[in-house]
Design an enzyme around this catalytic site. Sequence first.
Site, PDB file in Angstrom:
ATOM      1  CG  HIS A   1       8.405  20.710 -58.733  1.00 46.46           C
ATOM      2  ND1 HIS A   1       8.407  19.497 -58.090  1.00 46.46           N
ATOM      3  CD2 HIS A   1       8.108  20.439 -60.029  1.00 46.46           C
ATOM      4  CE1 HIS A   1       8.143  18.536 -58.966  1.00 46.46           C
ATOM      5  NE2 HIS A   1       7.970  19.079 -60.138  1.00 46.46           N
TER       6      HIS A   1
ATOM      7  CG  ASN B   1      14.344  19.155 -53.038  1.00 47.86           C
ATOM      8  OD1 ASN B   1      13.386  18.403 -53.253  1.00 47.86           O
ATOM      9  ND2 ASN B   1      15.504  18.734 -52.592  1.00 47.86           N
TER      10      ASN B   1
ATOM     11  CE1 TYR C   1       4.427  25.651 -50.944  1.00 50.79           C
ATOM     12  CE2 TYR C   1       2.107  26.288 -50.922  1.00 50.79           C
ATOM     13  CZ  TYR C   1       3.121  25.432 -51.325  1.00 50.79           C
ATOM     14  OH  TYR C   1       2.831  24.335 -52.090  1.00 50.79           O
TER      15      TYR C   1
ATOM     16  CB  SER D   1       8.913   8.826 -54.079  1.00 52.55           C
ATOM     17  OG  SER D   1       8.182   9.951 -54.521  1.00 52.55           O
TER      18      SER D   1
ATOM     19  N   GLY E   1      17.117  10.870 -53.556  1.00 51.42           N
ATOM     20  CA  GLY E   1      16.055  11.298 -52.646  1.00 51.42           C
ATOM     21  C   GLY E   1      14.751  11.678 -53.305  1.00 51.42           C
TER      22      GLY E   1
HETATM   23  N1  APR Z   1      18.126  10.498 -47.846  1.00 46.15           N
HETATM   24  C1  APR Z   1      17.765  10.193 -49.116  1.00 46.15           C
HETATM   25  N2  APR Z   1      16.498   9.915 -49.479  1.00 46.15           N
HETATM   26  C2  APR Z   1      15.563   9.925 -48.512  1.00 46.15           C
HETATM   27  C3  APR Z   1      15.858  10.228 -47.168  1.00 46.15           C
HETATM   28  C4  APR Z   1      17.208  10.531 -46.857  1.00 46.15           C
HETATM   29  N3  APR Z   1      17.593  10.828 -45.601  1.00 46.15           N
HETATM   30  N4  APR Z   1      14.714  10.161 -46.468  1.00 46.15           N
HETATM   31  C5  APR Z   1      13.748   9.830 -47.336  1.00 46.15           C
HETATM   32  N5  APR Z   1      14.259   9.685 -48.566  1.00 46.15           N
HETATM   33  C6  APR Z   1      13.599   9.328 -49.837  1.00 46.15           C
HETATM   34  C7  APR Z   1      12.302   8.578 -49.641  1.00 46.15           C
HETATM   35  O1  APR Z   1      12.548   7.190 -49.505  1.00 46.15           O
HETATM   36  C8  APR Z   1      11.573   8.917 -50.939  1.00 46.15           C
HETATM   37  O2  APR Z   1      11.887   7.968 -51.949  1.00 46.15           O
HETATM   38  O3  APR Z   1      13.258  10.512 -50.500  1.00 46.15           O
HETATM   39  C9  APR Z   1      12.140  10.273 -51.337  1.00 46.15           C
HETATM   40  C10 APR Z   1      11.168  11.400 -51.114  1.00 46.15           C
HETATM   41  O4  APR Z   1      10.053  11.242 -51.961  1.00 46.15           O
HETATM   42  P1  APR Z   1       8.893  12.289 -51.981  1.00 46.15           P
HETATM   43  O5  APR Z   1       8.484  12.613 -50.583  1.00 46.15           O
HETATM   44  O6  APR Z   1       7.843  11.767 -52.880  1.00 46.15           O
HETATM   45  O7  APR Z   1       9.586  13.600 -52.580  1.00 46.15           O
HETATM   46  P2  APR Z   1       9.871  13.977 -54.086  1.00 46.15           P
HETATM   47  O8  APR Z   1      10.130  12.784 -54.909  1.00 46.15           O
HETATM   48  O9  APR Z   1      10.890  15.047 -54.065  1.00 46.15           O
HETATM   49  O10 APR Z   1       8.467  14.587 -54.486  1.00 46.15           O
HETATM   50  C11 APR Z   1       8.296  15.110 -55.767  1.00 46.15           C
HETATM   51  O11 APR Z   1       6.135  15.902 -55.181  1.00 46.15           O
HETATM   52  O12 APR Z   1       4.737  16.861 -53.627  1.00 46.15           O
HETATM   53  C12 APR Z   1       5.485  17.082 -54.758  1.00 46.15           C
HETATM   54  O13 APR Z   1       6.256  19.122 -55.582  1.00 46.15           O
HETATM   55  C13 APR Z   1       6.536  18.151 -54.589  1.00 46.15           C
HETATM   56  O14 APR Z   1       8.729  18.291 -55.591  1.00 46.15           O
HETATM   57  C14 APR Z   1       7.819  17.450 -54.894  1.00 46.15           C
HETATM   58  C15 APR Z   1       7.379  16.293 -55.732  1.00 46.15           C
END
Ligand code: APR
Length: 489
Positions: free
Chosen positions: A103, A86, A52, A171, A169
């Site tokens: 988070h 985020n 971190y 998943s 953004g």
């Molecule tokens: N613009 C928009 N979306 C994007 C971009 C971009 N330039 N690049 C990637 N993505 C999308 C990906 O396609 C994906 O669907 O952003 C998403 C990111 O997904 P994750 O990596 O799973 O992130 P997130 O959903 O925020 O994760 C949730 O998981 O690990 C934990 O605590 C962490 O808060 C996080 C949580």
Amino acid sequence: MRLVVFSGAGISADSGLATFRDSDGLWAQYRIEDVCTPEALARDRDAVIHFYNIRRKELLSKEPNPAHYAVKELEQYYDVEVVTQNVDNLHERAGSTKVLHLHGEMTKARSSLNPDLIVDIGYRAIEAGEKAPDGSLLRPHVVWFGEPVPMMEQAKKIVLRADILIVIGTSLHVYPAAGLIKYAPGNIPVFLIDPDEITYSERDVVMIREKATCGMELLRDILMEMLATEPAKKVEQTEPEQMPLSVQPVDDDISMPATIVFGDIHGLTFWKKVVSENPGYRFVFLGDYLDPYGYIETEQLMNNLKEIIQLKKDRPDDVVLLLGNHDLHYFCSDMVPSSRFDFLIAEEASALFRENIHLFVYAYQVDNCIFTHAGISEEWFLYDFKGDATKNIAEQLNNPTPEQELSLCRCGEARGGEPGAFGGIFWADVSELYEPLPGYTQVVGHNRVNDVCDHANNGGRIIFCDCLFYEKMLSIGQLSHKASCIDRE
Ligand code: APR
């Protein structure tokens, strides 16, 4: 209008911060169980703190991108609230004023003993052995896998009040955060921005398959167009154009005992005052007791249903309880789950309905007046349900054969069912009721209306009264002599 932005790592990807689950994401380089769990901290504190510290330092060198600024700019037109997964602070640095971090936050640290003892540390490293004010070891202010998400309740409230939801953004892999979308009112527009195909089947969403920066630019144009054409109006109340509803209070006699009808309840409690102020009336509840539109505490929601059930127990002959699609989906496996299905109350709700199921009916009939949750079209009754129009209709609906049960639960094309299908008495959409069952006056909820209104065609008539939300109920029968709309005010 309230616009809620629910963001994930993807919105910060355009600023150069790695996402988690993309092929170049953080979880391709690190194992979650090594850096992102309380067990990892206990096992190898230095490694976790170091992970971190690096990310906090990295954050200092990153800037908000145009997507963050576009979210901020929407504050000129909407009451914008950001709910972000985020831990970076790029929304705040772009100027967004209402940001809730589900988070945690990278620039904060907290006591290992007391999650509420949080200190601002900016971009500096947490030192080895550094202590919190309570003497415990300082740890990153981040929610790890396996830990509770204390901000979740607040986030739900925000999403429940949304008029527009933008999901950007993420998943949608990580719960409970990913479950937030289901708290959005079923009738608001939901936009999903992501360059990847995100599968979300629980409701209609407008998918914008672009990176955050470009996606927000496109969406800004859509929102500006919406504002220009429909200022301050929810997208919700559009009815299919072809539907010739006459939006007027009902103004002729219906021969039946004095009855007050409550449209879809959805946790609303106006019925209590009306019941206490109208002795001698019969009360018909058209169903949909749960799954509120606005924010209603779970406790109030469940208590309201319990009180309605108690009213029925106390006054069995004066009270009629119908079931709606938002009730059946808690305990009937043939039912398509409706929007806003709440997994958190599912067990309790299911038990409550099952225990008291003898107090509920699917349909209620007095002479030629039939009450159901959503309505009976001629097409559905004759050709899908295969009912007998010469016999008592409610009796047939309340005592279906197994095949007819499936038909009762039918969701029509207009609400996402099979092409060509007409919805049954729990799902019929207003557009599927153009030709109501002939020979009857029907009283229904399910299709939201601003005021009690009716539609006559095909030798049948339907009175729509899903307007409890606007504090309006229908009164029919002898005491009032006229069918009219009661405005609680
Ligand atoms: N613009 C928009 N979306 C994007 C971009 C971009 N330039 N690049 C990637 N993505 C999308 C990906 O396609 C994906 O669907 O952003 C998403 C990111 O997904 P994750 O990596 O799973 O992130 P997130 O959903 O925020 O994760 C949730 O998981 O690990 C934990 O605590 C962490 O808060 C996080 C949580």
